[in-house]
Design an enzyme around this catalytic site. Structure first.
Site, PDB file in Angstrom:
ATOM      1  N   ARG A 129      -8.910   4.742   2.937  1.00 31.17           N
ATOM      2  CA  ARG A 129      -7.652   4.818   2.169  1.00 31.17           C
ATOM      3  C   ARG A 129      -7.877   4.708   0.661  1.00 31.17           C
ATOM      4  O   ARG A 129      -7.006   4.279  -0.089  1.00 31.17           O
ATOM      5  CB  ARG A 129      -6.644   3.758   2.624  1.00 31.17           C
ATOM      6  CG  ARG A 129      -6.280   3.904   4.086  1.00 31.17           C
ATOM      7  CD  ARG A 129      -4.966   3.242   4.412  1.00 31.17           C
ATOM      8  NE  ARG A 129      -4.624   3.496   5.785  1.00 31.17           N
ATOM      9  CZ  ARG A 129      -4.959   2.697   6.794  1.00 31.17           C
ATOM     10  NH1 ARG A 129      -5.617   1.578   6.551  1.00 31.17           N
ATOM     11  NH2 ARG A 129      -4.629   2.996   8.023  1.00 31.17           N
ATOM     12  N   LYS A 149      -6.078  15.379 -10.143  1.00 32.28           N
ATOM     13  CA  LYS A 149      -5.636  16.284  -9.064  1.00 32.28           C
ATOM     14  C   LYS A 149      -6.807  16.560  -8.140  1.00 32.28           C
ATOM     15  O   LYS A 149      -7.888  16.964  -8.607  1.00 32.28           O
ATOM     16  CB  LYS A 149      -5.117  17.600  -9.641  1.00 32.28           C
ATOM     17  CG  LYS A 149      -3.698  17.510 -10.139  1.00 32.28           C
ATOM     18  CD  LYS A 149      -3.142  18.899 -10.398  1.00 32.28           C
ATOM     19  CE  LYS A 149      -1.736  18.806 -10.947  1.00 32.28           C
ATOM     20  NZ  LYS A 149      -1.212  20.125 -11.349  1.00 32.28           N
ATOM     21  N   GLU A 201      -9.385  28.226 -19.843  1.00 29.79           N
ATOM     22  CA  GLU A 201      -8.589  26.989 -19.784  1.00 29.79           C
ATOM     23  C   GLU A 201      -8.470  26.349 -21.171  1.00 29.79           C
ATOM     24  O   GLU A 201      -7.450  25.737 -21.493  1.00 29.79           O
ATOM     25  CB  GLU A 201      -9.204  25.986 -18.790  1.00 29.79           C
ATOM     26  CG  GLU A 201      -9.316  26.495 -17.351  1.00 29.79           C
ATOM     27  CD  GLU A 201      -7.979  26.554 -16.585  1.00 29.79           C
ATOM     28  OE1 GLU A 201      -6.956  26.074 -17.106  1.00 29.79           O
ATOM     29  OE2 GLU A 201      -7.982  27.102 -15.464  1.00 29.79           O
ATOM     30  N   LYS A 258      -5.292  17.137 -22.608  1.00 35.20           N
ATOM     31  CA  LYS A 258      -4.906  16.972 -21.206  1.00 35.20           C
ATOM     32  C   LYS A 258      -4.669  15.493 -20.897  1.00 35.20           C
ATOM     33  O   LYS A 258      -3.730  15.145 -20.184  1.00 35.20           O
ATOM     34  CB  LYS A 258      -5.976  17.570 -20.286  1.00 35.20           C
ATOM     35  CG  LYS A 258      -5.575  17.420 -18.838  1.00 35.20           C
ATOM     36  CD  LYS A 258      -6.333  18.282 -17.873  1.00 35.20           C
ATOM     37  CE  LYS A 258      -5.780  18.015 -16.473  1.00 35.20           C
ATOM     38  NZ  LYS A 258      -6.457  18.747 -15.435  1.00 35.20           N
ATOM     39  N   GLU A 296       3.330  15.099 -12.637  1.00 37.81           N
ATOM     40  CA  GLU A 296       3.878  16.427 -12.911  1.00 37.81           C
ATOM     41  C   GLU A 296       5.392  16.513 -12.701  1.00 37.81           C
ATOM     42  O   GLU A 296       5.900  17.430 -12.053  1.00 37.81           O
ATOM     43  CB  GLU A 296       3.144  17.477 -12.064  1.00 37.81           C
ATOM     44  CG  GLU A 296       3.229  18.871 -12.669  1.00 37.81           C
ATOM     45  CD  GLU A 296       2.337  19.879 -11.971  1.00 37.81           C
ATOM     46  OE1 GLU A 296       1.124  19.638 -11.886  1.00 37.81           O
ATOM     47  OE2 GLU A 296       2.865  20.890 -11.514  1.00 37.81           O
ATOM     48  N   ARG A 315       3.446  17.861 -17.620  1.00 37.54           N
ATOM     49  CA  ARG A 315       2.179  18.252 -16.987  1.00 37.54           C
ATOM     50  C   ARG A 315       2.251  19.668 -16.412  1.00 37.54           C
ATOM     51  O   ARG A 315       1.230  20.348 -16.308  1.00 37.54           O
ATOM     52  CB  ARG A 315       1.765  17.244 -15.904  1.00 37.54           C
ATOM     53  CG  ARG A 315       0.392  17.577 -15.331  1.00 37.54           C
ATOM     54  CD  ARG A 315      -0.250  16.461 -14.560  1.00 37.54           C
ATOM     55  NE  ARG A 315      -1.583  16.867 -14.139  1.00 37.54           N
ATOM     56  CZ  ARG A 315      -2.486  16.081 -13.606  1.00 37.54           C
ATOM     57  NH1 ARG A 315      -2.213  14.809 -13.432  1.00 37.54           N
ATOM     58  NH2 ARG A 315      -3.670  16.544 -13.264  1.00 37.54           N
ATOM     59  N   ASN A 327       0.058  24.401 -16.034  1.00 34.79           N
ATOM     60  CA  ASN A 327       0.012  25.497 -15.056  1.00 34.79           C
ATOM     61  C   ASN A 327       0.286  26.848 -15.698  1.00 34.79           C
ATOM     62  O   ASN A 327       0.451  27.843 -14.987  1.00 34.79           O
ATOM     63  CB  ASN A 327       1.030  25.248 -13.938  1.00 34.79           C
ATOM     64  CG  ASN A 327       0.726  23.971 -13.195  1.00 34.79           C
ATOM     65  OD1 ASN A 327      -0.429  23.625 -12.982  1.00 34.79           O
ATOM     66  ND2 ASN A 327       1.765  23.241 -12.804  1.00 34.79           N
ATOM     67  N   HIS A 338      -0.965  30.027 -14.198  1.00 33.59           N
ATOM     68  CA  HIS A 338      -1.524  29.728 -12.877  1.00 33.59           C
ATOM     69  C   HIS A 338      -0.697  30.284 -11.719  1.00 33.59           C
ATOM     70  O   HIS A 338      -1.243  30.545 -10.663  1.00 33.59           O
ATOM     71  CB  HIS A 338      -1.716  28.214 -12.706  1.00 33.59           C
ATOM     72  CG  HIS A 338      -2.939  27.712 -13.416  1.00 33.59           C
ATOM     73  ND1 HIS A 338      -3.109  27.824 -14.781  1.00 33.59           N
ATOM     74  CD2 HIS A 338      -4.072  27.107 -12.958  1.00 33.59           C
ATOM     75  CE1 HIS A 338      -4.271  27.307 -15.123  1.00 33.59           C
ATOM     76  NE2 HIS A 338      -4.880  26.871 -14.038  1.00 33.59           N
ATOM     77  N   HIS A 356      -2.789  32.342  -9.363  1.00 30.92           N
ATOM     78  CA  HIS A 356      -3.037  32.027  -7.949  1.00 30.92           C
ATOM     79  C   HIS A 356      -2.659  33.216  -7.065  1.00 30.92           C
ATOM     80  O   HIS A 356      -3.348  33.520  -6.088  1.00 30.92           O
ATOM     81  CB  HIS A 356      -2.232  30.792  -7.521  1.00 30.92           C
ATOM     82  CG  HIS A 356      -2.829  29.497  -8.018  1.00 30.92           C
ATOM     83  ND1 HIS A 356      -2.134  28.314  -8.013  1.00 30.92           N
ATOM     84  CD2 HIS A 356      -4.046  29.209  -8.525  1.00 30.92           C
ATOM     85  CE1 HIS A 356      -2.907  27.355  -8.506  1.00 30.92           C
ATOM     86  NE2 HIS A 356      -4.068  27.871  -8.824  1.00 30.92           N
ATOM     87  N   HIS A 367     -11.440  31.994 -10.813  1.00 30.96           N
ATOM     88  CA  HIS A 367     -10.182  31.332 -11.162  1.00 30.96           C
ATOM     89  C   HIS A 367      -9.802  31.561 -12.634  1.00 30.96           C
ATOM     90  O   HIS A 367      -8.673  31.941 -12.943  1.00 30.96           O
ATOM     91  CB  HIS A 367     -10.307  29.835 -10.851  1.00 30.96           C
ATOM     92  CG  HIS A 367      -9.094  29.047 -11.225  1.00 30.96           C
ATOM     93  ND1 HIS A 367      -7.880  29.205 -10.590  1.00 30.96           N
ATOM     94  CD2 HIS A 367      -8.897  28.109 -12.185  1.00 30.96           C
ATOM     95  CE1 HIS A 367      -6.996  28.396 -11.143  1.00 30.96           C
ATOM     96  NE2 HIS A 367      -7.588  27.718 -12.109  1.00 30.96           N
TER      97      HIS A 367
END
Ligand code: GLY
Length: 379
Positions: free
Chosen positions: A125, A147, A189, A242, A252, A256, A260, A263, A267, A280
């Site tokens: 955990r 993330k 990026e 960042k 987010e 935040r 993206n 993105h 994606h 990517h």
């Protein structure tokens, strides 16, 4: 490579951590882990090619700091980003005797970081995580901010957790081993950070790549490269930008989401073109062009700003056009599976000017459809 080490603090209360950036950071890793109060047993996760380059020196550095570590590898590329890999890593960690006070080290690029981070979030955990990014993408983006996750049949990164590292060590020497294509992807990026948050960063890159292009220490194309100083500045500035966003909005709920930018289109492009055909950063580059053009179409971004973004991406050797033969209807359908769909509405990050982004959930589907149709015809 010469230059000093910079340290960027990521301010998240009791989960705060430091990002160390500079040459020689891998050799200092063991001491950094001790300074961060981490345990004495670790599992280093990498892929075979990266492990060949850096695995032994990382183990040596950890060993010198009296940290008992073993190295395991996952298959290279996106294929590793699945739940089965996470289960396998947890099994290996348990079999190796790691306990709750032990930690995982992600040695590699975004895929290794995401999958190792998610394993760290799940094992017992949650155990501590150290990110040792070896690609520019990972240094400027994925190793910072917590993330983690894997892909599933319907899309990228749809299963995961926010799990902050306890330490990030970005060794700029690793950039010398990267293929130029990987550096270009990382730079996409960095350009994104400039476009959404920092006009000064954007203009420094424009100056170096568009106005005074020169072969630098790190080649991007046969004629254009980054100087060592600009590479160091790009990593440090990206981590600071960042880090500030993540400190203000870890989960987010607001700003935040700006990270993206490009993105959602990106994606969809990766999915429709087939994972692996476009890297990517390349998909994000085309995605940023589409998002900027959408902003112009909505009347919120000046055409000149959109063109500046396209020029900078092209000067960095990044693609700015949708690949030939891409089906625009398939792209639109793939965008519908993105995480940024909420209550049936597609939330897109757009620019109001260079250095300033916003999120819009009210773009008519017909406008996006028309944009994608035109972009596909241009290819
Ligand atoms: N790469 C986007 C984020 O970390 O939020």
């Amino acid at each position: 490579m010469s230059g000093d080490t910079s340290t960027v603090p990521i301010d998240l209360g009791e989960r705060s951590y430091l990002v160390h950036i500079g040459p020689g950071e891998q050799a200092r890793l063991g001491q950094r882990c001790r300074d961060a109060g981490l345990g004495r047993r670790a599992m280093v996760v990498s892929n075979p090619a990266i492990a060949r380059h850096f695995g032994q020196s990382i183990l040596t550095s950890l060993g010198r700091a009296e940290i008992d570590a073993r190295l395991v590898t996952v298959v290279p590329g996106e294929r590793a980003k699945k739940l089965a890999t996470v289960g396998h890593l947890c099994d290996q960690a348990i079999a190796a005797g790691l306990d709750r006070g032990s930690f995982l080290v992600a040695l590699g690029g975004g895929v290794v970081g995401d999958v190792t981070g998610f394993a760290a979030a799940c094992l017992y955990r949650g155990v501590a995580l150290v990110q040792v990014p070896t690609t520019l993408v990972a240094m400027v983006d994925s190793s910072v901010g917590g993330k983690t996750g894997v892909n599933c049949a319907l899309g990228k990164n749809l299963i995961g957790a926010f799990w902050q590292p306890s330490l990030v060590a970005a060794d700029l020497d690793a950039l010398t081993t990267l293929p130029a294509r990987e550096r270009r992807c990382g730079l996409a990026e960095v350009i994104k950070h400039g476009a959404i948050l920092d006009l000064d960063l954007f203009e420094r890159l424009e100056e170096a790549l568009v106005r005074r292009p020169a072969a630098g220490d790190f080649a991007l194309t046969p004629r254009v490269g980054l100087s060592a100083e600009l590479a160091r500045y790009s990593v440090e500035r990206s981590c600071r930008l960042k880090g500030a966003v993540v400190a203000a909005d870890e989960r987010e709920a607001g700003q935040r989401a700006w990270l993206n930018f490009g993105h959602t289109f990106g994606h969809a492009l990766e999915k429709v073109c087939g994972l692996g055909r476009l890297h990517h950063g390349e998909a994000v580059s085309i995605g940023m062009v589409l998002a900027a053009r959408l902003g112009v179409r909505r009347g919120e971004l000046a055409g000149a700003d959109s063109e500046r973004l396209e020029r900078l991406l092209a000067a960095a050797g990044l693609p700015i056009q949708v690949p030939r033969g891409t089906d625009p209807a398939a792209l639109l359908a793939a965008m519908g599976h993105d995480k940024k769909v909420r209550d049936g509405r597609l939330k897109l990050v757009l620019l109001s000017r260079l250095g300033q982004a916003f999120v819009a959930g009210d773009t008519p589907t017909a406008m996006i459809e028309q944009l994608l149709n035109e972009a596909s015809r241009e290819a």
